[in-house]
Design a protein around this motif. Structure first.
Motif, short mmCIF file in Angstrom:
data_model
loop_
_atom_site.label_atom_id
_atom_site.label_comp_id
_atom_site.label_asym_id
_atom_site.label_seq_id
_atom_site.Cartn_x
_atom_site.Cartn_y
_atom_site.Cartn_z
N LEU A 536 -1.21 -18.28 -27.72
CA LEU A 536 -2.22 -17.00 -26.85
C LEU A 536 -1.27 -15.97 -26.36
CD1 LEU A 536 -5.21 -16.26 -26.30
CD2 LEU A 536 -4.60 -17.06 -23.81
N ALA A 537 -0.99 -15.12 -26.21
CA ALA A 537 -0.70 -13.67 -25.82
C ALA A 537 -1.51 -12.99 -25.13
CB ALA A 537 0.10 -12.76 -26.70
N TYR A 538 -1.10 -12.28 -23.88
CA TYR A 538 -2.03 -11.47 -22.59
C TYR A 538 -0.27 -10.42 -22.27
CZ TYR A 538 0.18 -14.54 -18.86
OH TYR A 538 1.05 -14.84 -18.38
N ALA A 539 -1.53 -9.70 -21.69
CA ALA A 539 -1.53 -8.64 -20.86
C ALA A 539 -2.07 -8.41 -19.29
CB ALA A 539 -0.85 -7.74 -21.55
N THR A 540 -1.62 -8.04 -18.32
CA THR A 540 -2.56 -7.75 -17.61
C THR A 540 -2.34 -6.25 -16.22
OG1 THR A 540 -3.19 -10.49 -17.27
CG2 THR A 540 -3.32 -8.60 -15.49
N TYR A 541 -3.42 -5.55 -16.45
CA TYR A 541 -2.66 -4.79 -15.36
C TYR A 541 -4.07 -4.98 -14.13
CZ TYR A 541 -2.81 -0.56 -11.98
OH TYR A 541 -2.57 0.30 -11.15
N ALA A 542 -3.09 -5.32 -12.44
CA ALA A 542 -4.40 -5.07 -11.75
C ALA A 542 -3.78 -4.58 -10.35
CB ALA A 542 -4.66 -6.44 -11.15
N LYS A 543 -4.89 -4.04 -10.00
CA LYS A 543 -4.44 -2.80 -8.87
C LYS A 543 -5.77 -3.01 -7.62
CE LYS A 543 -3.79 0.89 -5.98
NZ LYS A 543 -2.93 1.76 -5.72
N THR A 544 -5.35 -3.70 -6.61
CA THR A 544 -5.79 -4.86 -5.14
C THR A 544 -5.33 -4.05 -4.51
OG1 THR A 544 -6.42 -7.01 -4.58
CG2 THR A 544 -3.82 -6.50 -5.37
N PHE A 545 -5.62 -4.83 -3.05
CA PHE A 545 -5.29 -3.75 -1.53
C PHE A 545 -5.03 -5.17 -0.99
CE2 PHE A 545 -7.79 -0.70 -3.97
CZ PHE A 545 -6.56 0.38 -3.94
N SER A 574 -0.79 -1.54 -0.50
CA SER A 574 -1.79 -0.94 -2.10
C SER A 574 -0.67 -1.57 -3.14
CB SER A 574 -1.45 0.46 -1.98
OG SER A 574 -1.54 0.51 -3.62
N VAL A 575 -1.61 -2.48 -3.65
CA VAL A 575 -0.67 -2.83 -4.94
C VAL A 575 -0.75 -2.98 -6.07
CG1 VAL A 575 -0.69 -5.78 -5.75
CG2 VAL A 575 -0.61 -5.01 -3.24
N ASN A 576 0.08 -2.30 -7.35
CA ASN A 576 0.07 -2.06 -8.72
C ASN A 576 0.12 -3.43 -9.02
OD1 ASN A 576 -1.37 0.50 -9.18
ND2 ASN A 576 0.64 1.08 -7.54
N GLY A 601 4.16 -3.98 -7.43
CA GLY A 601 4.51 -2.82 -6.43
C GLY A 601 3.98 -3.05 -5.41
N ILE A 602 4.63 -2.52 -4.61
CA ILE A 602 3.46 -3.01 -3.05
C ILE A 602 3.69 -1.35 -2.48
CG2 ILE A 602 2.49 -4.24 -0.93
CD1 ILE A 602 3.40 -6.21 -2.01
N GLU A 603 2.53 0.01 -1.77
CA GLU A 603 3.39 0.13 -0.79
C GLU A 603 2.73 0.38 0.44
OE1 GLU A 603 1.05 3.56 -2.75
OE2 GLU A 603 2.20 4.12 -4.54
N ASP A 604 3.24 0.20 1.06
CA ASP A 604 2.71 -0.09 2.90
C ASP A 604 3.10 -1.40 2.49
OD1 ASP A 604 2.67 2.78 3.16
OD2 ASP A 604 1.02 2.51 2.40
N TYR A 605 4.33 -1.67 2.45
CA TYR A 605 3.97 -4.03 2.41
C TYR A 605 4.16 -3.41 3.92
CZ TYR A 605 6.66 -8.09 2.37
OH TYR A 605 6.80 -9.06 2.32
#
Length: 817
Positions: A536-545, A574-576, A601-605
């Protein structure tokens, strides 16, 4: 990596993040797991492990079918390796990081992110969610307690906010305990070892009627401390844990199950002390650094060898800690899906006492911040599983209140330690002796969310999995610090007496109130493709806070001693997140290989920082402009026959501050006169030098993160007979390795912890009817390593540390019936 670990790694073969050997048995309605029956029979005949069943996506399925980077550890692995809390669990899961100077100041991170490294503040959220039987534990202090009757632990890596009640930006630890059964069964375990180690565990389960079953479990652990305090004559940093859990299952019909759970745990050790490690030159005047200050008071540390495990701390030490609560979980098969309701209340009481100057001198004679927390959670979920389409919809409510009452008092040695020796007041012990700060604070936190995730099987091979979460958070906080001199008189701003000014330099009164509320939207998308039946192959993108935070432990002060009110709140993260992976089984499913690559990647860590002021002992929160964690992970396990199994897991993690231009400086660049316009700061460690106001640590590694980490092990067994009973003799080995890591939020040349590896060995006999008796050695090669290093306050250059456990050994007898 040391030679003996390389040799053992080669001998042990390779590994997996999926360490479990079998799935836990649970009561209540559950849907069947779809399996390839013919392939399972072939694997079973070859001695391959059974499928590992998980509930990571809030439904029952096999781990290899879940497009998430997940590590699974079962109860057998926990018992065999002595991993009786999350701190020990990191030796089995390389991407998990655990740091604790005491239960309150505990950090659990995944891939280097989750919570700021350092002294904990109540005012921010955990990035790694801890769930026990679907109940969210908001206090990471719960991670220091013994696991109690655990069936399985799933460590999910990456954001999980569209699946779990509380938003989790770095991952989740999903703990499943053994549930009540309608068949009578029980188990008991007793262990003894050196350092006066004693541990007992027991559980019993069975029916109370045709529709009611109950389960009761308990555990108790005690162990002598690993550091001897010559001042008190006691061994400190001991273990003293008790846990109790009771569950009642009411199942009036096949489609309805109601489970009532209550638990209570307590710790009461004399903990948590440190040892002298080293000193490092700061930019304070030479007569105000550790060596000169200690000599001026005729003080000599009891030992300069940290692994002599001697200390002379003169303040009271305590780590009293109580945690518990109750929950009601209802699972109801409604139409084509299952409706789940989880209602819970939890409490946490913390009664500490610390020595915050890290010496045997009466500088800080009392330091404690007892607190009490109550939390209430309510989660509703509806799960549907179909042949082409699955989904979960949920709603979550959370309320928390924390009250803290702090006391910090200075003693007779404080004046000569903290006042410039050129000032006559330095020779007057009464100036700072008895100066006391009292702080009162509370925090109220409310969180509401709706979330969902769907899984659409577009073709037999391709599945599309979108998820979304809408979150509202509100926080309000209050902090009030009052200061009194040794005679009980208030210390206030505006006083001009030189003694009062010296006291204000130690503690200044503060008061702040903060409130905010805000919405955020999280979403993710996962594509998975079955390249072959077992690949099984998979790829994920998540945008979270991660929601905004409040500084709850005192604010940094300006040159006039006034609190910097703008530091009262910090911005949300803000997390990508990007991830791709492959999950594969081969060799007739005798081998499992999982690979994952990620970039977060996290902005305003949200970072914990410290500016060396005594008045900000606990540090405070600030935002780093940008942080990035990226890396690769590989997990492989093999079981060619029922006589041999091996695993190895490895991770490379590159976690750095991408931009943090105004970070607090490390100790070697602190303590001097602050550089003015046109002035060039002095070289690091220049006594009486010029210090930068802030330091740019962009590009440097995040604290607590090893670039390389591994876990590996193997077990071999053979048929044997003991006392006329048939069974197996077995020999097992488990090892782990971590490369060096920084133990200070702003990396310092004085606080890097060297790489180390640990080895655990066990040998024993298993009876086919449930008896297991084995001898064990942990840290078998007596590796000397530090769990954490700390910078003493005041920029004096003292570095203290907490040594890891020495070699321990013992015997365990376990019985199932």
């Amino acid at each position: 990596m040391r030679l003996h670990s390389i040799t053992l790694l080669l001998l042990s073969g390779t590994s997996t993040s999926v360490l479990a050997q079998e799935a836990p048995v649970t009561a209540g309605p559950a849907r069947d797991v779809v399996r390839d029956q013919e392939r399972d029979r072939e694997s079973a005949e070859a001695g391959a492990p059974s499928e590992i069943v998980v509930t990571a996506r809030r439904r029952t399925e096999t781990a290899q079918n879940v497009p998430i980077a997940i590590s699974v550890v079962d109860s057998g692995q926990i018992d065999n390796t002595g991993s009786f809390n999350v701190g020990r669990l990191q030796q089995l899961v390389p991407t998990l990081q655990f740091y604790s100077s005491n239960p309150r100041n505990t950090a659990v991170n995944i891939r280097g992110i989750g919570v700021p490294f350092g002294l904990t503040s109540d005012g921010f959220e955990q990035g790694v969610g801890i769930y026990v039987d679907d109940v969210y534990y908001s206090r990471v202090a719960s991670a220091t307690f013994d696991f109690l009757d655990v069936a399985q632990i799933e460590v999910l890596r990456g954001p999980q906010g569209t699946l779990y009640g509380k938003n989790t930006t770095a991952g989740a630890i999903n703990i499943t305990t053994n549930q009540p059964t309608f068949d009578f069964l029980g188990k008991a375990e007793a262990s003894i070892g050196n350092l006066d180690f004693k541990q007992v565990k027991a559980a019993v389960s069975g029916p109370l009627s045709d529709s009611i079953a109950a389960r009761l479990a308990l555990s108790a652990t005690s162990r002598r401390g690993t550091i001897f305090n010559v001042t008190s004559g006691n061994w400190i940093n001991e273990q003293d844990n008790i846990g109790l859990r009771g569950q009642v299952l009411f199942q009036p019909r096949d489609d309805l199950a109601i489970t009532l759970t209550a638990d209570y745990s307590s710790q009461n050790p004399e903990c948590c002390g440190t040892v002298y490690v080293r000193t490092g030159a700061t930019q304070r005047a030479l007569n105000r650094q550790y060596a000169a200050l200690a000599a001026a008071q005729g003080y000599t540390v009891v030992s300069t060898d940290p692994f002599a495990r001697l200390t002379d701390l003169d303040s009271e030490l305590n780590s009293g800690n109580k945690l518990g609560g109750g929950s009601i979980k209802v699972k109801w098969d409604v139409g084509p899906g299952t409706l789940t309701s989880v209602s819970a209340w939890r409490f946490w009481d913390w009664k500490p006492a610390n020595d915050r100057d890290f010496t045997g001198l009466p500088i800080v004679t009392q330091s404690q911040n007892p607190s009490q927390q109550d939390q209430f959670t309510q989660e509703f979920r509806y799960n549907y599983t179909g042949s082409r389409f699955d989904f979960v919809l949920g709603a979550f409510g959370f309320y928390q209140r924390i009250d803290t009452q702090g006391t910090t008092r200075h003693g007779a040695a404080s004046s000569r330690w903290n006042i410039n020796p050129s000032n006559p007041l330095a020779n007057d012990a009464s100036v700072l002796d008895g100066v006391t700060a009292y702080n009162t604070q509370w925090l109220k936190s409310t969180s509401l969310a709706v979330f969902g995730q769907a899984s659409l099987k577009v073709t037999d091979a391709l599945t599309v999995q979108p998820g979304i979460r809408v979150n509202y958070d509100k926080k309000s906080g209050y902090y009030d610090r009052t200061v009194f001199d040794g005679q009980g008189n208030p210390v206030l701003f505006g006083q001009t007496d030189p003694a009062k000014l010296a006291q204000l330099a130690i503690f200044s009164p503060q008061r702040s109130e903060t409130e905010f509320g805000g919405w955020n939207l999280s979403y993710d998308l996962t594509l998975s493709y079955r390249l072959a039946r077992d690949i099984l192959a998979y790829a994920t993108y998540a945008k979270t806070f991660k929601t905004a935070g409040i500084n709850q432990n005192g604010l940094p002060a300006d040159a006039a001693g006034n609190p910097i009110l703008s530091a009262g709140t910090i911005k949300p993260e803000s997390v990508n997140h990007y991830e791709a992976g492959i999950k594969a089984q081969f060799w007739g499913r005798r081998a499992t290989l999982n690979l994952a690559a990620f970039r977060t990647g996290i902005e305003d860590y949200q970072a914990t920082v410290s500016n060396g002021q005594f008045g900000v002992l606990r540090g405070y929160l600030a935002n780093a402009e940008a942080v990035r964690s990226q890396g690769v992970e590989a997990d492989l396990s093999i079981r060619p026959s029922e006589r041999f199994s091996a695993y190895a897991s490895g991770a490379y993690t590159d976690a750095t501050y991408r931009e943090f231009a105004d970070a607090p400086c490390p100790p070697e660049l602190s303590g001097g006169a602050i550089a003015g316009p046109g002035q060039t700061p002095s070289a690091p460690g220049t006594p009486g030098g010029i210090s930068p106001a802030n330091c740019d640590i962009s590009g440097q590694r995040l604290p607590g993160v090893s670039e390389w980490s591994f876990s590996y092990g193997a077990e071999v067994n053979a048929p044997a007979t003991l006392l006329g009973q048939a069974g197996q003799i077995y020999l097992g080995y488990d090892g782990s390795y971590r490369s060096n890591f920084s133990s200070n939020p702003s990396p310092s040349i004085y606080t890097w912890i060297d790489d180390y590896d640990l080895s655990n060995i066990r040998v024993g006999f298993r009876h086919d009817d449930g008896l297991n008796i084995y001898a064990w050695v942990r840290n078998a090669f007596d590796t000397e390593y530090f769990e954490q290093l700390s910078v003493a306050p005041g920029n004096v250059g003292l570095i203290a540390g907490q040594p890891g456990d020495p070699r321990t050994y013992g015997l365990t007898i376990a019985l199932k019936f």
